[in-house]
Design an enzyme around this catalytic site. Structure first.
Site, PDB file in Angstrom:
ATOM      1  N   THR A  55       0.793  -1.231   0.000  1.00  0.00           N
ATOM      2  CA  THR A  55       0.000   0.000   0.000  1.00  0.00           C
ATOM      3  C   THR A  55       0.824   1.279   0.000  1.00  0.00           C
ATOM      4  OG1 THR A  55      -0.174  -0.124   2.415  1.00  0.00           O
ATOM      5  CG2 THR A  55      -1.984  -1.089   1.138  1.00  0.00           C
ATOM      6  N   TYR A  56       2.152   1.175  -0.127  1.00  0.00           N
ATOM      7  CA  TYR A  56       2.951   2.401  -0.182  1.00  0.00           C
ATOM      8  C   TYR A  56       2.499   3.253  -1.368  1.00  0.00           C
ATOM      9  CZ  TYR A  56       6.474   0.976   3.311  1.00  0.00           C
ATOM     10  OH  TYR A  56       7.125   0.622   4.457  1.00  0.00           O
ATOM     11  N   THR A  57       2.311   4.530  -1.124  1.00  0.00           N
ATOM     12  CA  THR A  57       1.814   5.492  -2.116  1.00  0.00           C
ATOM     13  C   THR A  57       0.645   4.894  -2.911  1.00  0.00           C
ATOM     14  OG1 THR A  57       3.625   4.872  -3.627  1.00  0.00           O
ATOM     15  CG2 THR A  57       3.910   6.863  -2.332  1.00  0.00           C
ATOM     16  N   ASP A  58      -0.255   4.273  -2.160  1.00  0.00           N
ATOM     17  CA  ASP A  58      -1.487   3.702  -2.722  1.00  0.00           C
ATOM     18  C   ASP A  58      -1.213   2.704  -3.848  1.00  0.00           C
ATOM     19  OD1 ASP A  58      -2.793   5.380  -0.949  1.00  0.00           O
ATOM     20  OD2 ASP A  58      -3.116   6.951  -2.438  1.00  0.00           O
ATOM     21  N   GLY A  59      -0.103   2.000  -3.762  1.00  0.00           N
ATOM     22  CA  GLY A  59       0.229   0.982  -4.754  1.00  0.00           C
ATOM     23  C   GLY A  59       1.189   1.454  -5.826  1.00  0.00           C
TER      24      GLY A  59
END
Length: 356
Positions: free
Chosen positions: A61-65
């Site tokens: 999920t970092y930076t919403d993928g």
């Protein structure tokens, strides 16, 4: 010390070779209000790999993928030579309780999503990202082992969990012949040293390599903040603006104590002709319990500066000053067990060398 990115280290009790500094990809993408656009992120990746780096850290999920998706593109021609680490457990779909957490359903769905986003058919290192005190350890370990047996994951690890739970999980894995945990990712730096109480000694004893995140304490150790940033006016003006500064306020990282530690870092950096960031990173690197701190640069210039930490060496006096400025009490039972009185009543006048 004088290391290079290709001075590879073994990760925990595995044969996996990783660089002594890992490239953090949480800065790949700007969805969180800060970070690097695609072209800039590509420069960071290329610079790290060209210097011999092979260890890259991200999460589903970092930076919403976007972090994983960008890495999927960047690693296309380098996949075999890289060690890609990602994580699961953070919520992937708001409103869906099973899209997050350490349980089996979340684990398998998150890994499948990461495989698609990373454009790969296997993950080198998979972390449980955040412990939630609800899912049975056996369910997590068995799920991880199933993924290893399927070839979708090569090694498993854990982050942000209590030392007693990690050691319990490692023991269960050993007794049942499941894939052992090979790494422990924790926050560790000159400001946050509480990992020295139990987490780092536990990792050493149980065969996990320690991977520190936030080695610069959110930038506080770089000297970018001053006492002016502690005033009520500045706190109010930056609150909730999405910057790293407001994030540090929310986490309680900007304090008088922490700025005093940063002052000592700057003094030592001046003496060595280095930058504060290099000194702070080098201090973390020299801990024998640490395998590879994660650097989260946002620009190539920052990354170049961070890599300079590999060449930093300290005098005994400089190390003593850094340790004294950032010292914490280990608390019970550690302080008691380390006392001269206890050593006297347990060993008398015998000289016994500790393994730690």
């Amino acid at each position: 010390m004088s290391l290079t990115l290709d001075s590879y280290r073994l990760l925990g009790r595995s044969g996996l070779r990783v660089s002594p500094l890992a490239l953090g990809a949480a800065t790949f993408g700007t969805e969180w209000g800060w970070g690097a656009e695609q072209d800039e992120a590509r420069k960071l990746f290329d610079l790290y790999v060209e210097h011999g780096g092979n260890f890259i850290d991200t999460a589903s999920t970092y930076t919403d993928g976007s972090s994983e998706r960008l890495l999927g593109e960047f690693t296309r021609d380098h996949r075999e030579s890289l060690v890609l680490a990602t994580k699961y457990t953070t919520l992937r779909r708001p409103g869906d309780p099973n899209s997050g957490g350490p349980h089996r359903k979340s684990l398998f769905a998150s890994v499948e999503a990461s495989l698609r986003q990373l454009n790969t058919d296997y993950i080198d290192l998979l972390y449980l990202h955040v412990w939630d005190f609800t899912t049975p350890a056996e369910e997590i370990l068995r799920g991880m082992d199933d993924l290893v047996r399927q070839g979708k994951v090569l090694y498993v690890a854990i982050s942000n969990a209590p030392a007693w739970q990690v050691s319990r999980m490692q023991t269960i894995a050993d007794l049942r012949g499941w894939s052992p945990l090979v790494a422990l990712e924790i926050e560790y730096n000159l400001i946050e040293r509480t990992g020295e109480r139990d987490l780092i000694p536990m990792a050493h004893e149980m065969g996990l390599g320690v991977i520190p995140y936030s080695p610069l304490a959110g930038g506080v150790l770089t000297g970018k903040y001053s006492r002016d940033d502690l005033t009520a006016r500045n706190v109010a003006s930056d609150e909730g603006d999405g910057t790293r500064k407001s994030f540090n306020f929310a986490l309680g990282t900007l304090t008088e104590r922490n700025l005093a530690i940063a002052d000592v870092v700057k003094e030592v950096a001046t003496e060595l002709g280095r930058t504060p960031a290099q000194v702070a990173l080098a201090w973390t690197l020299r801990n024998p319990g640490v395998t590879a701190p994660i650097i989260g640069a946002r620009t190539p210039a920052q990354l170049e500066d961070n890599l300079g930490a590999l060449e930093v060496d300290f005098t005994a006096s400089q190390l003593a000053r850094l340790d004294e400025a950032s010292a914490i009490g280990l608390g019970f039972p550690h302080d008691m067990l380390a006392s001269d009185h206890i050593r006297k009543v347990t060993a008398g006048d015998l000289k016994i060398e500790s393994r730690r």
